[in-house]
Scaffold this active site. Structure first.
Site, PDB file in Angstrom:
ATOM      1  N   GLY A 191     -10.830 -11.834 -16.034  1.00 22.07           N
ATOM      2  CA  GLY A 191      -9.614 -10.853 -15.419  1.00 22.07           C
ATOM      3  C   GLY A 191      -9.183 -11.074 -14.042  1.00 22.07           C
ATOM      4  CE  LYS A 193       2.612  -9.905  -4.556  1.00 19.07           C
ATOM      5  NZ  LYS A 193       2.047  -8.937  -5.378  1.00 19.07           N
ATOM      6  CE  LYS A 253      -0.407 -10.379  -1.706  1.00 22.05           C
ATOM      7  NZ  LYS A 253      -1.767 -10.603  -2.420  1.00 22.05           N
ATOM      8  CD  GLU A 269      -1.076  -1.088   5.138  1.00 19.59           C
ATOM      9  OE1 GLU A 269      -1.702  -2.109   4.952  1.00 19.59           O
ATOM     10  OE2 GLU A 269      -0.844  -0.865   5.994  1.00 19.59           O
ATOM     11  CB  ALA A 278      -3.768  -2.313 -13.018  1.00 16.39           C
ATOM     12  CB  VAL A 282       0.529  -7.387   2.907  1.00 20.47           C
ATOM     13  CG1 VAL A 282      -0.113  -8.602   3.447  1.00 20.47           C
ATOM     14  CG2 VAL A 282       2.091  -7.539   2.648  1.00 20.47           C
ATOM     15  CB  THR A 331       8.170  -1.958 -11.866  1.00 20.81           C
ATOM     16  OG1 THR A 331       8.874  -2.303 -10.844  1.00 20.81           O
ATOM     17  CG2 THR A 331       8.715  -0.434 -12.334  1.00 20.81           C
TER      18      THR A 331
END
Length: 337
Positions: A207, A125, A225, A149, A10, A152, A96
């Site tokens: 979703g 993350k 985060k 950026e 996505a 988070v 990824t």
């Protein structure tokens, strides 16, 4: 600027989409002409050193699920590290899937790109929550830009905002709602009086929640985060294991109703400060900046000069997250010029 995108889910598709949408804008405003020269997913790669067609890339992924079937320039037998070795590029966009056990393969991708003196933008993350200091050291050693950026708060500006807009301030702590899935569930439970199980099921059907929602509902995603913010904004050398974490799976509709009677809401709040690294359900007042609904994220930065500064934004979404990646790409372009 020649760009390689590793990962074409996505967020990766969102990056291709925003580059396609913003070509004229970027050229007119920044004299920037971004070219996607390679994309990798599980099927292999699409490679064209003069630039792939973003719309055709998106069409192939949508129709076949495989970038390796890109006409004339598809390579089913090529892996991501090979692409980083063999394709000429300026900036890696690493998107990824996140792995919070070992940060791979993103960690290896990022380190290789930096060691090859390439700039890196990521929304991933995993490696940041587990190996932030190693990655930051590698970027410094090789004199490359490392931007994250989008890792988070999705489209909510916070890391660059802290470093640039609040550059003259000492930031003492950060606390906020950093996971859109849990905020959606808690908002629905508060508005409708529904149970946790029922609301989670509906969120999965829409979703908004993953098929396996563990990382979101048990607070792990928000904890990652908090680690990134602690390292990048507060200069605290911490990792995921340093965060105290409690999720929302034990919260009942009865406890939410009881809080509402007192003019309060239950929200999953993350906090980073020299005294606390924590993610847990907390009470917030109705009408406060933390009473946001749906998948919105919100964060307050406590500063010495500007007092409390609060930012709100969409914490997820393909194009929304890609907007943060694009802002990092533009930032690198300005620095390099």
């Amino acid at each position: 600027m020649k760009i390689i995108i590793l990962g074409f889910g996505a967020v990766g598709q969102g990056v291709a989409r925003v580059i396609s949408m913003k070509k004229d804008y970027l050229k007119n405003n920044y004299e920037l002409n971004p070219q996607i020269v390679a994309v990798c997913d599980r099927s292999g790669a699409a490679i064209c050193e003069t630039g792939l067609d973003e719309e055709l890339l998106l069409q192939m992924k949508n129709e076949t699920g495989k970038v390796a079937l890109y006409p004339d320039n598809g390579h089913p037998d090529v892996d991501s590290l090979q692409v980083l070795d063999e394709v000429e590029y300026d900036c890696l966009v690493e998107v990824t899937p996140t792995d919070i056990d070992n940060g791979e393969p993103a960690r290896s991708h990022i380190l290789k790109a930096m060691e090859d003196c390439k700039d890196v933008v990521t929304s991933n993350k995993g490696p940041l929550a587990l190996s932030f200091q190693d990655l930051a050291d590698c970027a410094r050693t090789n004199k490359v830009e490392f931007k994250f950026e989008a890792s988070v708060g999705g489209a909510m500006p916070i890391i660059n905002f802290a470093h640039e807009t609040l550059a003259g301030c000492e930031i003492e702590s950060i606390y906020g709602i950093l996971n859109g899935t849990t905020n959606y569930i808690l908002s629905r439970m508060a508005n409708e009086g529904s149970s946790y199980e029922q609301t989670l099921k509906e969120a999965q059907e829409m979703g908004i929640a993953e098929t396996n929602p563990y990382q979101d509902v048990e607070g792990i995603d928000a904890a990652c985060k908090i680690v990134i913010l602690a390292n990048s904004v507060l200069n605290l050398p911490v990792t995921l294991k340093d965060v105290e974490v409690e999720g929302i799976s034990k919260i009942t509709s009865e406890s939410i109703a009881l809080a509402k009677k007192e003019g309060l809401l239950i929200k999953l709040i993350g906090e980073a400060s020299p005294d606390a690294l924590e993610v847990s359900p907390r009470l917030v007042r109705l009408g406060s900046p933390f009473a946001v609904e749906g998948t919105l994220n919100v964060a307050t930065l406590k500063t010495d000069l500007a007092d409390d500064v609060t930012v709100v934004g969409k914490g997820a979404g393909s194009v929304e997250t890609a907007s943060a990646i694009l802002s990092d790409i533009v930032s690198i372009w300005k620095i390099r010029r």
